[in-house]
Design a protein around this motif. Structure first.
Motif, PDB file in Angstrom:
ATOM      1  N   ALA B 149       1.244  -0.864  -1.255  1.00  0.00           N
ATOM      2  CA  ALA B 149       0.052  -0.755  -2.113  1.00  0.00           C
ATOM      3  C   ALA B 149      -0.061  -1.892  -3.121  1.00  0.00           C
ATOM      4  N   GLU B 150       1.047  -2.651  -3.294  1.00  0.00           N
ATOM      5  CA  GLU B 150       1.094  -3.595  -4.402  1.00  0.00           C
ATOM      6  C   GLU B 150       0.046  -4.707  -4.319  1.00  0.00           C
ATOM      7  N   SER B 151      -0.133  -5.260  -3.099  1.00  0.00           N
ATOM      8  CA  SER B 151      -1.053  -6.391  -2.958  1.00  0.00           C
ATOM      9  C   SER B 151      -2.467  -5.936  -2.612  1.00  0.00           C
ATOM     10  N   LEU B 152      -2.704  -4.623  -2.673  1.00  0.00           N
ATOM     11  CA  LEU B 152      -4.027  -4.097  -2.316  1.00  0.00           C
ATOM     12  C   LEU B 152      -5.001  -4.334  -3.462  1.00  0.00           C
ATOM     13  N   ASN B 153      -5.801  -5.384  -3.340  1.00  0.00           N
ATOM     14  CA  ASN B 153      -6.822  -5.626  -4.356  1.00  0.00           C
ATOM     15  C   ASN B 153      -8.102  -6.084  -3.663  1.00  0.00           C
ATOM     16  N   ALA B 154      -9.071  -6.494  -4.464  1.00  0.00           N
ATOM     17  CA  ALA B 154     -10.366  -6.884  -3.898  1.00  0.00           C
ATOM     18  C   ALA B 154     -10.221  -8.053  -2.928  1.00  0.00           C
ATOM     19  N   LEU B 155      -9.253  -8.938  -3.185  1.00  0.00           N
ATOM     20  CA  LEU B 155      -9.086 -10.105  -2.320  1.00  0.00           C
ATOM     21  C   LEU B 155      -8.596  -9.692  -0.931  1.00  0.00           C
ATOM     22  N   ALA B 156      -7.719  -8.694  -0.877  1.00  0.00           N
ATOM     23  CA  ALA B 156      -7.231  -8.200   0.407  1.00  0.00           C
ATOM     24  C   ALA B 156      -8.411  -7.667   1.222  1.00  0.00           C
ATOM     25  N   ALA B 157      -9.287  -6.920   0.548  1.00  0.00           N
ATOM     26  CA  ALA B 157     -10.444  -6.344   1.225  1.00  0.00           C
ATOM     27  C   ALA B 157     -11.400  -7.442   1.696  1.00  0.00           C
ATOM     28  N   LEU B 158     -11.552  -8.482   0.877  1.00  0.00           N
ATOM     29  CA  LEU B 158     -12.451  -9.579   1.241  1.00  0.00           C
ATOM     30  C   LEU B 158     -11.931 -10.312   2.483  1.00  0.00           C
ATOM     31  N   ALA B 159     -10.608 -10.537   2.539  1.00  0.00           N
ATOM     32  CA  ALA B 159     -10.012 -11.228   3.678  1.00  0.00           C
ATOM     33  C   ALA B 159     -10.182 -10.397   4.937  1.00  0.00           C
ATOM     34  N   TYR B 160      -9.996  -9.090   4.796  1.00  0.00           N
ATOM     35  CA  TYR B 160     -10.148  -8.157   5.910  1.00  0.00           C
ATOM     36  C   TYR B 160     -11.565  -8.236   6.462  1.00  0.00           C
TER      37      TYR B 160
END
Lengths: 299, 230
Positions: B149-160
């Motif tokens: 869960a640590e790196s789960l932020n808006a940037l992770a979602a954007l890359a996905y």
């Protein structure tokens, strides 16, 4: 009218912090004719000391503001070390220009050193605890926060104390003597180097008090927090007449008031620029600063 | 987006505080000012600082508090919003809503003093992990299982989303030819974790945003999902 009074209180609050820091510039300048550009970094050192000591002291059941004593001690030590390790050796060998460059060097060193220390680092850190009692109070129909009142009162108290120290104690008299004539002071048995060290310690200690007020109001510390604050305080010292203690106080309060009133009534984004314009105008009219003629008061 | 949200809340008098020397802050201010008339929002006060690193906003806040604004749009970053803008606004007697953009993300780590002063603060972000939509929740479950869960932020979602956007374009184009993929992206409609979006001819997406707020929970400030806004 209430609006105006509110802006005046804001100006006095900002100005008190500038005045305290300007005192550090002016005392050091008065005694060794050097602009200590690292003075802004002393504020930063004080700020981080507060950041780390407040939780500890509060654990011991003490009020948060008592950490200012730790900050004063740490800042004084840093100030003394800067004088002993950097300024004094350079002063012996070089001239006033080399001393000035050394001061810039010490400033950059402290700033980057703080950024390099892992538990400080370049990210700002929030001070979550209330340093003074929070909340607002009504004063003459003006709503103001308690921090502003504490800031103005403490600054006034410290400045009166400093005046008494300079004029009523032996060490204060020695400081005035050294600022007027180093060689003659040595002749009458004053330890010049020791007096300079004491001046640095007091100047840095005042920066720590300034850091307390900064942290109480702005609730965060960062490694570059002293840069603009130091610059403004330096301007305040020059505006009032550098080397003159009452000049630094007057200059600080004036800069704070000018800044608050410009922000409120002229342009909020031009406030910083216009403060410097005021400085230029004053210096054109009176190159020695507002209180410049008062040479007998030099410290 | 912020203007649309403000209008949806029934706020008609807005104040703006922005940094003139910062393109992020002044760009958002321009967008807000341009959109305000369309949503029937009147700008009653406009204050500024020269940069986003300013520390003292009390003079500006005193003017804003006296202007009778119902909402303050303050596009700054979290380290200024948390310790300075919100406490200083409340101290100046301003009690209305404070809204901003994705720069507010992280404010919860910079909250100081009485957390009750952080009421009525809203900001737009790319997505919220608390968005109940199935798409978001599936992404969170799968991401956490794979990477924690640590790196789960808006940037992770954007890359996905970016990856799946390219995949969808390849499917539409029916080939992996670069020019064909690019052409397929024009006018493409995409439903992703960070919202529903339609790409214009330059490939710029017009997308929905998540509106978030802050709430006190166990003595700490946490982000809460409010709604998503088109």
């Amino acid at each position: 009218m209430t609006d105006f009074l509110q802006q005046v209180i804001i100006g006095l609050r900002i100005g008190s912090v500038y005045a305290l820091i300007a005192l550090g510039y002016t005392m050091v300048y008065g005694i060794i004719r050097m602009i200590n550009f690292a003075h802004g970094e002393f504020i930063m050192v004080g700020g981080y000391t507060l950041f780390f000591t407040i939780p500890v002291l509060m654990n011991w059941g003490l009020p948060a503001w008592t950490s200012v004593f730790a900050a004063v001690v740490v800042c004084a030590v840093v100030g003394i070390l800067a004088e002993l390790l950097a300024y004094r050796p350079v002063r012996k060998k070089g001239n006033r220009m080399t001393a000035l460059i050394t001061a810039i060097g010490v400033s950059l060193l402290l700033q980057n050193l703080a950024q390099a220390i892992p538990f400080i680092g370049p990210n700002p850190k929030a001070i979550t605890q209330d340093i003074f009692q929070s909340g607002t109070i009504d004063l003459l129909g003006v709503t103001t926060n308690r921090t502003a009142i504490f800031t103005i009162v403490i600054a006034a108290f410290v400045m009166v104390g400093l005046q008494l120290f300079i004029h009523k104690t032996k060490l204060g008299r020695a400081m005035r003597a050294v600022s007027e004539n180093k060689a003659a002071s040595t002749l009458v048995g004053i330890n010049v180097n020791q007096t300079i060290v004491v001046t640095f310690a007091i100047g840095a200690g005042l920066a720590a008090v300034g850091a307390l007020m900064y942290c109480a109001q702005y609730r965060a510390v960062m490694t570059t927090m002293g840069s603009l604050l130091g610059l403004k305080a330096f301007v305040a010292a020059v505006l009032g007449g550098i080397g003159l203690i009452p000049g630094a106080m007057l200059g600080g309060i004036l800069i704070g008031l000018i800044e608050a009133l410009i922000t409120a009534y002229i342009s909020s984004s031009l406030a910083n620029a216009l403060v410097f314009v005021v400085l230029i105008i004053v210096l054109l009219v009176k190159p020695a600063g507002i209180m410049g003629k008062n040479v007998g008061e030099k410290v | 987006m912020c203007a649309a949200f403000a209008a949806a809340q029934g706020w008609t008098k807005a104040a703006i505080l922005y940094a003139t020397g910062d393109t992020y802050s002044s760009g958002l201010r321009d967008a807000f000012v341009a959109a305000a008339p369309d949503y029937g929002i009147e700008i009653v006060a406009e204050q500024s600082t020269s940069d986003t690193m300013a520390v003292d906003f009390s003079s500006q806040m005193a003017t804003i508090a006296a202007s009778g604004a119902q909402v303050l749009f303050a596009p700054y970053y979290y380290d200024t919003v948390g310790p300075k803008i919100i406490p200083q606004a409340r101290e100046a007697g301003y009690d209305g809503a404070i809204i901003g953009a994705d720069g507010f993300d992280g404010t919860q780590d910079y909250a100081v003093g009485d957390l009750a002063t952080y009421h009525d603060v809203y900001f737009t972000n790319h997505y919220s992990p608390e968005d109940p939509s199935e798409k978001v929740q599936t992404f969170i479950a799968n991401y956490t299982a794979a990477y924690g869960a640590e790196s789960l932020n808006a940037l992770a979602a954007l890359a996905y989303d970016a990856t799946y956007m390219v995949a969808q374009a390849i499917e539409t184009a029916g080939s992996t030819d670069r020019a064909a993929i690019r052409e397929a992206m024009v006018g493409m409609h995409f439903v992703g974790v960070t919202g529903d979006m339609t790409l214009d001819e330059t490939g710029t997406p017009a997308k929905s945003v998540a509106i978030l707020t802050f709430e006190e929970q166990d003595g700490k400030l946490v982000q809460k999902f409010v709604t998503s806004q088109n």
